[in-house]
Design a protein around this motif. Structure first.
Motif, PDB file in Angstrom:
ATOM      1  N   ALA A 163       0.837  -1.205   0.000  1.00  0.00           N
ATOM      2  CA  ALA A 163       0.000   0.000   0.000  1.00  0.00           C
ATOM      3  C   ALA A 163       0.870   1.253   0.000  1.00  0.00           C
ATOM      4  O   ALA A 163       0.547   2.240  -0.677  1.00  0.00           O
ATOM      5  CB  ALA A 163      -0.942  -0.011   1.197  1.00  0.00           C
ATOM      6  N   CYS A 164       1.972   1.223   0.726  1.00  0.00           N
ATOM      7  CA  CYS A 164       2.897   2.364   0.728  1.00  0.00           C
ATOM      8  C   CYS A 164       3.536   2.548  -0.643  1.00  0.00           C
ATOM      9  O   CYS A 164       3.714   3.670  -1.112  1.00  0.00           O
ATOM     10  CB  CYS A 164       3.981   2.172   1.787  1.00  0.00           C
ATOM     11  N   MET A 165       3.897   1.456  -1.294  1.00  0.00           N
ATOM     12  CA  MET A 165       4.542   1.502  -2.607  1.00  0.00           C
ATOM     13  C   MET A 165       3.564   1.889  -3.716  1.00  0.00           C
ATOM     14  O   MET A 165       3.977   2.471  -4.724  1.00  0.00           O
ATOM     15  CB  MET A 165       5.105   0.116  -2.960  1.00  0.00           C
ATOM     16  N   ALA A 166       2.301   1.565  -3.527  1.00  0.00           N
ATOM     17  CA  ALA A 166       1.298   1.679  -4.590  1.00  0.00           C
ATOM     18  C   ALA A 166       0.959   3.130  -4.929  1.00  0.00           C
ATOM     19  O   ALA A 166       0.928   3.996  -4.063  1.00  0.00           O
ATOM     20  CB  ALA A 166       0.029   0.931  -4.188  1.00  0.00           C
ATOM     21  N   ASP A 167       0.680   3.322  -6.209  1.00  0.00           N
ATOM     22  CA  ASP A 167       0.146   4.605  -6.661  1.00  0.00           C
ATOM     23  C   ASP A 167      -1.337   4.698  -6.330  1.00  0.00           C
ATOM     24  O   ASP A 167      -1.867   5.778  -6.100  1.00  0.00           O
ATOM     25  CB  ASP A 167       0.316   4.728  -8.186  1.00  0.00           C
ATOM     26  N   LYS A 168      -1.963   3.527  -6.324  1.00  0.00           N
ATOM     27  CA  LYS A 168      -3.402   3.441  -6.108  1.00  0.00           C
ATOM     28  C   LYS A 168      -3.714   2.222  -5.252  1.00  0.00           C
ATOM     29  O   LYS A 168      -3.126   1.162  -5.446  1.00  0.00           O
ATOM     30  CB  LYS A 168      -4.087   3.254  -7.469  1.00  0.00           C
ATOM     31  N   VAL A 169      -4.661   2.370  -4.311  1.00  0.00           N
ATOM     32  CA  VAL A 169      -5.170   1.256  -3.518  1.00  0.00           C
ATOM     33  C   VAL A 169      -6.685   1.331  -3.561  1.00  0.00           C
ATOM     34  O   VAL A 169      -7.266   2.395  -3.331  1.00  0.00           O
ATOM     35  CB  VAL A 169      -4.683   1.310  -2.048  1.00  0.00           C
ATOM     36  N   THR A 170      -7.309   0.203  -3.858  1.00  0.00           N
ATOM     37  CA  THR A 170      -8.759   0.129  -3.923  1.00  0.00           C
ATOM     38  C   THR A 170      -9.234  -1.070  -3.131  1.00  0.00           C
ATOM     39  O   THR A 170      -8.682  -2.163  -3.257  1.00  0.00           O
ATOM     40  CB  THR A 170      -9.247  -0.011  -5.388  1.00  0.00           C
ATOM     41  N   GLU A 171     -10.265  -0.866  -2.326  1.00  0.00           N
ATOM     42  CA  GLU A 171     -10.929  -1.974  -1.655  1.00  0.00           C
ATOM     43  C   GLU A 171     -12.244  -2.228  -2.390  1.00  0.00           C
ATOM     44  O   GLU A 171     -12.987  -1.288  -2.660  1.00  0.00           O
ATOM     45  CB  GLU A 171     -11.218  -1.655  -0.194  1.00  0.00           C
ATOM     46  N   VAL A 172     -12.505  -3.477  -2.710  1.00  0.00           N
ATOM     47  CA  VAL A 172     -13.758  -3.832  -3.370  1.00  0.00           C
ATOM     48  C   VAL A 172     -14.676  -4.435  -2.317  1.00  0.00           C
ATOM     49  O   VAL A 172     -14.321  -5.415  -1.653  1.00  0.00           O
ATOM     50  CB  VAL A 172     -13.526  -4.805  -4.550  1.00  0.00           C
ATOM     51  N   VAL A 173     -15.833  -3.805  -2.160  1.00  0.00           N
ATOM     52  CA  VAL A 173     -16.817  -4.218  -1.163  1.00  0.00           C
ATOM     53  C   VAL A 173     -18.117  -4.519  -1.895  1.00  0.00           C
ATOM     54  O   VAL A 173     -18.684  -3.630  -2.524  1.00  0.00           O
ATOM     55  CB  VAL A 173     -17.037  -3.102  -0.109  1.00  0.00           C
ATOM     56  N   TYR A 174     -18.555  -5.761  -1.841  1.00  0.00           N
ATOM     57  CA  TYR A 174     -19.798  -6.178  -2.506  1.00  0.00           C
ATOM     58  C   TYR A 174     -19.837  -5.741  -3.974  1.00  0.00           C
ATOM     59  O   TYR A 174     -20.846  -5.299  -4.490  1.00  0.00           O
ATOM     60  CB  TYR A 174     -21.018  -5.620  -1.774  1.00  0.00           C
ATOM     61  N   GLY A 175     -18.708  -5.860  -4.637  1.00  0.00           N
ATOM     62  CA  GLY A 175     -18.620  -5.509  -6.050  1.00  0.00           C
ATOM     63  C   GLY A 175     -18.420  -4.031  -6.321  1.00  0.00           C
ATOM     64  O   GLY A 175     -18.323  -3.621  -7.468  1.00  0.00           O
ATOM     65  N   ILE A 176     -18.344  -3.219  -5.276  1.00  0.00           N
ATOM     66  CA  ILE A 176     -18.200  -1.778  -5.431  1.00  0.00           C
ATOM     67  C   ILE A 176     -16.766  -1.371  -5.088  1.00  0.00           C
ATOM     68  O   ILE A 176     -16.312  -1.592  -3.959  1.00  0.00           O
ATOM     69  CB  ILE A 176     -19.185  -1.014  -4.530  1.00  0.00           C
ATOM     70  N   PRO A 177     -16.035  -0.793  -6.061  1.00  0.00           N
ATOM     71  CA  PRO A 177     -14.676  -0.353  -5.764  1.00  0.00           C
ATOM     72  C   PRO A 177     -14.692   0.927  -4.920  1.00  0.00           C
ATOM     73  O   PRO A 177     -15.358   1.892  -5.266  1.00  0.00           O
ATOM     74  CB  PRO A 177     -14.069  -0.099  -7.142  1.00  0.00           C
ATOM     75  N   VAL A 178     -13.969   0.884  -3.815  1.00  0.00           N
ATOM     76  CA  VAL A 178     -13.885   2.037  -2.911  1.00  0.00           C
ATOM     77  C   VAL A 178     -12.428   2.505  -2.904  1.00  0.00           C
ATOM     78  O   VAL A 178     -11.555   1.792  -2.405  1.00  0.00           O
ATOM     79  CB  VAL A 178     -14.339   1.643  -1.477  1.00  0.00           C
ATOM     80  N   PRO A 179     -12.150   3.692  -3.465  1.00  0.00           N
ATOM     81  CA  PRO A 179     -10.777   4.186  -3.481  1.00  0.00           C
ATOM     82  C   PRO A 179     -10.257   4.415  -2.056  1.00  0.00           C
ATOM     83  O   PRO A 179     -10.947   4.983  -1.220  1.00  0.00           O
ATOM     84  CB  PRO A 179     -10.874   5.518  -4.232  1.00  0.00           C
ATOM     85  N   VAL A 180      -9.043   3.950  -1.810  1.00  0.00           N
ATOM     86  CA  VAL A 180      -8.395   4.133  -0.511  1.00  0.00           C
ATOM     87  C   VAL A 180      -7.218   5.086  -0.669  1.00  0.00           C
ATOM     88  O   VAL A 180      -6.960   5.920   0.191  1.00  0.00           O
ATOM     89  CB  VAL A 180      -7.918   2.783   0.063  1.00  0.00           C
ATOM     90  N   LYS A 181      -6.516   4.984  -1.809  1.00  0.00           N
ATOM     91  CA  LYS A 181      -5.366   5.827  -2.086  1.00  0.00           C
ATOM     92  C   LYS A 181      -5.292   6.092  -3.582  1.00  0.00           C
ATOM     93  O   LYS A 181      -5.509   5.188  -4.370  1.00  0.00           O
ATOM     94  CB  LYS A 181      -4.084   5.111  -1.632  1.00  0.00           C
ATOM     95  N   GLY A 182      -4.933   7.321  -3.933  1.00  0.00           N
ATOM     96  CA  GLY A 182      -4.741   7.689  -5.343  1.00  0.00           C
ATOM     97  C   GLY A 182      -6.012   7.948  -6.015  1.00  0.00           C
ATOM     98  O   GLY A 182      -6.399   7.976  -7.031  1.00  0.00           O
TER      99      GLY A 182
END
Length: 182
Positions: A163-182
């Motif tokens: 997550a620290c290295m990533a440009d983008k982090v996304t959590e998928v909840v019930y098929g819905i992408p939730v942006p966490v970073k980027g």
């Protein structure tokens, strides 16, 4: 670009990751030079359930143009087509493959985390676009064996570093992408 995608089991993170890899690859290359995306599969085909899951995932991506490369561990040794988009599925399987020996012995968690992250660095030298799928493993409060706890801590440690290295982090909840970073 490094995009880390996480979520619970059955959340839809795999489908989302495939869509993201195809989108990212389509944006960064001309059609004439477009190489196929590589699906870096880490799940060892142990047992009927694993085989069924592998087959289901292959069917889901069959028409998407992915080339499947199986690599169950030791990412630091793999050679991939230069500048192909890489979708690594999934960190949880890779972590288990690296942490537990063939005989079931438990390896050192911190050394294993370093080895996995070194492998990710090796892949990033071969591509501009890497999408990694991982699982949310620490949200349940249960009594687990020491071996399972070591696995959970390993995945947590690796996920935090990614997550620290990533440009983008996304959590998928019930098929819905939730942006966490980027």
């Amino acid at each position: 670009m490094l995009h880390l995608i996480t979520g619970g089991s059955g959340s839809g993170k795999s489908s989302y990751a495939e869509e993201q890899m195809l989108y990212i690859s389509g944006q960064t290359r001309n059609q004439e030079e477009k190489d196929p995306c590589v699906y870096l599969a880490t799940m060892k085909p142990y047992g009927k359930e694993a085989l069924m899951k592998i087959e289901r995932h292959r069917k889901l991506r069959a028409s998407k143009g992915f080339v499947t490369v199986e690599c169950y561990k030791e990412l630091d040794r793999i050679r991939l087509p230069k500048n192909s988009g890489i979708l690594l599925e999934c960190m949880s399987n890779l972590g288990a493959n690296e942490l537990y020996g063939e005989d079931g012995t438990l390896k050192n968690r911190h050394k294993t985390a370093k080895k996995i992250l070194k492998g990710i660095g090796h892949i990033l030298k071969q591509t501009e676009n890497l999408v990694i799928v991982t699982n949310e493993v620490s949200s349940e409060d249960k009594d687990y064996s020491e071996e399972i706890l070591e696995y959970i801590y390993l995945i947590g440690e690796v996920n935090q570093e990614l997550a620290c290295m990533a440009d983008k982090v996304t959590e998928v909840v019930y098929g819905i992408p939730v942006p966490v970073k980027g």
